[in-house]
Design a protein around this motif. Structure first.
Motif, PDB file in Angstrom:
ATOM      1  N   ARG A 187      44.877  40.572  30.052  1.00  0.00           N
ATOM      2  CA  ARG A 187      45.912  41.507  30.548  1.00  0.00           C
ATOM      3  C   ARG A 187      45.730  42.888  29.942  1.00  0.00           C
ATOM      4  O   ARG A 187      45.963  43.911  30.601  1.00  0.00           O
ATOM      5  CB  ARG A 187      47.311  40.978  30.205  1.00  0.00           C
ATOM      6  CG  ARG A 187      47.710  39.758  31.010  1.00  0.00           C
ATOM      7  CD  ARG A 187      49.206  39.477  30.851  1.00  0.00           C
ATOM      8  NE  ARG A 187      49.602  38.307  31.606  1.00  0.00           N
ATOM      9  CZ  ARG A 187      49.835  37.099  31.066  1.00  0.00           C
ATOM     10  NH1 ARG A 187      49.716  36.920  29.757  1.00  0.00           N
ATOM     11  NH2 ARG A 187      50.178  36.083  31.826  1.00  0.00           N
ATOM     12  N   ASN A 246      37.661  46.909  36.233  1.00  0.00           N
ATOM     13  CA  ASN A 246      38.255  48.251  36.269  1.00  0.00           C
ATOM     14  C   ASN A 246      37.372  49.219  37.051  1.00  0.00           C
ATOM     15  O   ASN A 246      37.769  50.358  37.294  1.00  0.00           O
ATOM     16  CB  ASN A 246      38.456  48.785  34.843  1.00  0.00           C
ATOM     17  CG  ASN A 246      39.491  47.966  34.093  1.00  0.00           C
ATOM     18  OD1 ASN A 246      40.397  47.389  34.714  1.00  0.00           O
ATOM     19  ND2 ASN A 246      39.372  47.905  32.776  1.00  0.00           N
ATOM     20  N   THR A 279      42.948  44.213  29.038  1.00  0.00           N
ATOM     21  CA  THR A 279      41.668  44.831  29.432  1.00  0.00           C
ATOM     22  C   THR A 279      41.675  45.277  30.895  1.00  0.00           C
ATOM     23  O   THR A 279      41.192  46.362  31.231  1.00  0.00           O
ATOM     24  CB  THR A 279      40.502  43.818  29.223  1.00  0.00           C
ATOM     25  OG1 THR A 279      40.567  43.330  27.895  1.00  0.00           O
ATOM     26  CG2 THR A 279      39.157  44.460  29.482  1.00  0.00           C
ATOM     27  N   ARG A 290      43.049  46.763  34.119  1.00  0.00           N
ATOM     28  CA  ARG A 290      44.136  47.725  34.356  1.00  0.00           C
ATOM     29  C   ARG A 290      45.042  47.331  35.517  1.00  0.00           C
ATOM     30  O   ARG A 290      46.248  47.553  35.468  1.00  0.00           O
ATOM     31  CB  ARG A 290      43.546  49.121  34.592  1.00  0.00           C
ATOM     32  CG  ARG A 290      43.056  49.758  33.302  1.00  0.00           C
ATOM     33  CD  ARG A 290      42.891  51.260  33.462  1.00  0.00           C
ATOM     34  NE  ARG A 290      41.722  51.596  34.263  1.00  0.00           N
ATOM     35  CZ  ARG A 290      40.496  51.766  33.769  1.00  0.00           C
ATOM     36  NH1 ARG A 290      40.273  51.635  32.470  1.00  0.00           N
ATOM     37  NH2 ARG A 290      39.496  52.081  34.555  1.00  0.00           N
ATOM     38  N   ASN A 291      44.498  46.724  36.553  1.00  0.00           N
ATOM     39  CA  ASN A 291      45.333  46.337  37.700  1.00  0.00           C
ATOM     40  C   ASN A 291      46.006  44.997  37.372  1.00  0.00           C
ATOM     41  O   ASN A 291      45.335  43.957  37.292  1.00  0.00           O
ATOM     42  CB  ASN A 291      44.441  46.213  38.937  1.00  0.00           C
ATOM     43  CG  ASN A 291      45.242  45.838  40.172  1.00  0.00           C
ATOM     44  OD1 ASN A 291      46.237  45.121  40.083  1.00  0.00           O
ATOM     45  ND2 ASN A 291      44.800  46.317  41.316  1.00  0.00           N
TER      46      ASN A 291
END
Ligand code: N01
Length: 527
Positions: free
Chosen positions: A302, A337, A304, A306-307
């Motif tokens: 979570r 990412n 690491t 970003r979405n």
């Protein structure tokens, strides 16, 4: 011992780490041995697995032969974890250094082997050659038969399996690439492919746990220290649980405070590698303890990715951490990412078919130029059963193992005299540093052959039954059987669901094998 009425004393199948060392040991005993290798070069798994990012998840100094002091002094590894080309160079060097090539026949796939009583193995190759030997040793590896899923439809572009990567490489730059599968091979290759591809679509059926490798150049000081303490460190590897220098923590994850637990996980996460599973003693036997480690990795994912929606889809959930082979990566989660990496979650939208221009899931068509199958292997039994092996009275190994592999110590299977299986099912093999396990098996087999002096040996069926039961009983004490893993044969449709490796540890296993030999090969029959 002269070859007598057979072409060779021993035929060895495979010229990877196991086959090369077996040949070297047998030469030392004055035996006439021949290695038959399907590949166009030596190296076994490191010959075939040339996919982008292929790298060993065991540290290079530990993932190397220990049998020759000179060899370990001469060879210099460049990185903490060696990449495939460097390991292949090492094995080529070993083949030359010990002048092994004259007894290795490349491009020769063994298709059948049958026992001709009273004392001959007759071996057939794909090229129609027939050879004979008194003893047969399989050094075929545990992960050498590629699993291709056979998806419906047809794709007009090229496709490659990670374990059958073309020797001259594949240029994926500027291409739209599908990677199907998120085991160790997929997880290693995705970030590397993404660096040059136009786009990577990852088709994930089951999210997997991965820890960072923290790879980097090998420090000369560490290397010097390792080489200076070679004997002692190798002894530690041989007597350890996993064949790794992992400093396992003897404490329970549930006996310490949240803060202490978090610190231990964090330290091992920062150090990188498989040692993460040694954070606490009960991670692989206690579900609650295991959940603490799984939760730690979830938090890392979570933090690491970003979405948040992508991060949630990457969280492994259906199996305890470590019950499937833990992956070791460089930049895997961070790859999501990148604007050119898309995750296709097959749990919500399974693959329907291949189309000429891509992969169609239940949701939509993903246009791609190339498909990379990182879909794994028919593990452990696959490479042995790919050969039509027939023992006493024509007994077929495929028939004998129909309900799962049966062996005594993973070394021999009753009814198949004079046939030895290096890192066979029922031995620690894939749960350990393979080189430690390979060397132990090769040394044990060499000593056994020397003491046999030409006699016939077979496993006693009773000793085999007791060993199979012991292998199963120990596995049941762990969380391993909870996962649909390749350890369980669960990745291959129709394969019997049996936990195949011995989970008791390489040190305990080595003692058991030594004890058996010391007791005049207790549990084996000789004639
Ligand atoms: O294979 P795997 P691997 N549709 O079986 C998926 C060693 N190794 O080649 O989990 C869609 O682990 C499958 O999904 P699921 C190491 O011991 C070592 O990656 O079955 N997906 C899974 O995600 C390792 O464990 C290194 O639901 C499909 C993936 O493909 C072992 O080799 C490096 C599918 C297969 O994962 C095997 O690893 C690489 C389908 N029809 C490998 N079929 C080192 O670092 C399968 N999948 C030393």
């Amino acid at each position: 011992m002269p070859a007598g009425s057979t072409d060779h004393d021993v035929i060895i199948i495979g010229a990877g780490f196991a086959g090369l060392y077996m040949l070297h040991r047998l030469r030392g005993l004055g035996m006439a041995a021949r290695v038959l290798e399907a590949g166009g070069g030596v190296g076994g798994t490191w010959y075939w697995n040339r996919y982008p990012g292929a790298r060993c998840d065991v540290e290079s100094l530990q993932y190397s032969y220990s049998f020759a002091d000179d060899l370990q002094r001469e060879w210099t590894w460049t990185e903490r974890y060696a990449a495939q080309p460097e390991i292949l160079r090492y094995l080529d060097y070993v083949a030359d250094r010990f002048d092994l090539r004259p007894d290795i026949q490349l491009d020769t796939r063994v298709t059948a082997a049958s026992w001709d009583a009273p004392g001959t193995w007759r071996v057939e190759t794909g090229g129609g050659e027939r050879l004979s030997a008194r003893y047969l040793v399989t050094a075929v590896g545990c992960l050498s038969v590629a699993n291709l899923p056979g998806l419906p439809g047809s794709f007009r572009g090229p496709s490659y399996h990670t374990g059958r990567w073309p020797a001259d490489g594949v240029d994926l730059s500027g291409r739209r690439v599908a990677v199907i599968g998120t085991g160790s091979s997929g997880i290693q290759s995705i970030p590397v492919i993404a660096e040059s591809a136009e786009h990577v679509t990852v088709f994930q059926r089951t999210p997997n746990f991965s820890v960072p490798a923290r790879n980097g150049p090998l420090s000369p000081e560490y290397e010097q220290w390792f080489k200076a303490n070679h004997q002692d460190l190798r002894r530690q590897l041989r007597t350890s649980h996993s064949g790794l220098l992992a400093s396992p923590n003897p404490d329970s994850a549930l006996a310490v405070t949240d803060e202490v637990r978090g610190r231990e996980f964090e330290a091992r996460w920062e150090r990188g590698g498989l040692g993460f599973l040694g954070s606490f003693s009960d991670l692989l036997v206690n579900e609650e303890a295991n959940r603490t480690a799984a939760g730690f990795v979830h938090d890392k994912i979570r933090a690491t990715v970003r979405n948040p929606a992508v991060a949630e889809r990457l969280l492994p959930g259906g199996h305890p951490i470590g019950s499937k082979r833990l992956c070791v990566d460089t930049g895997y989660y961070a790859a999501y990412n990148r604007p050119n990496v898309t995750l296709a979650d097959l749990r919500t939208a399974p693959i329907r078919e291949l189309t000429p221009g891509g992969v169609r899931t239940a949701e939509r068509e993903h246009p791609v130029d190339v498909i990379v199958y990182a879909t794994g292997f028919d593990a452990m039994t696959g490479p042995l059963l790919a050969i039509d092996i027939r023992g006493e009275g024509g007994l077929s190994l495929r028939d004998k193992w129909r309900a799962g592999p049966r062996s005594y110590l993973g070394l021999m299977s009753a009814g198949f005299p004079n046939l030895f299986t290096i890192t066979g099912p029922g031995s620690p093999s894939v749960l350990s540093n393979m080189i430690v396990s390979i060397e132990q098996h090769v040394d044990w087999i060499a000593e056994c052959l020397e003491r046999l002096d030409g006699r016939v040996i077979d496993a006693d069926p009773q000793a085999e039954d007791a060993w199979v039961e012991q292998v199963n009983e120990i596995a049941k004490l762990t969380l391993f059987p909870r996962a649909d893993s390749w350890y369980m044969g669960a990745n291959i449709p129709g394969k019997p669901r049996v936990f195949m490796p011995y989970v008791g540890g390489v040190g305990v296993y080595r003692d058991k094998c030594s004890e058996v030999a010391a007791k005049d090969y207790q549990g084996f029959l000789r004639s």
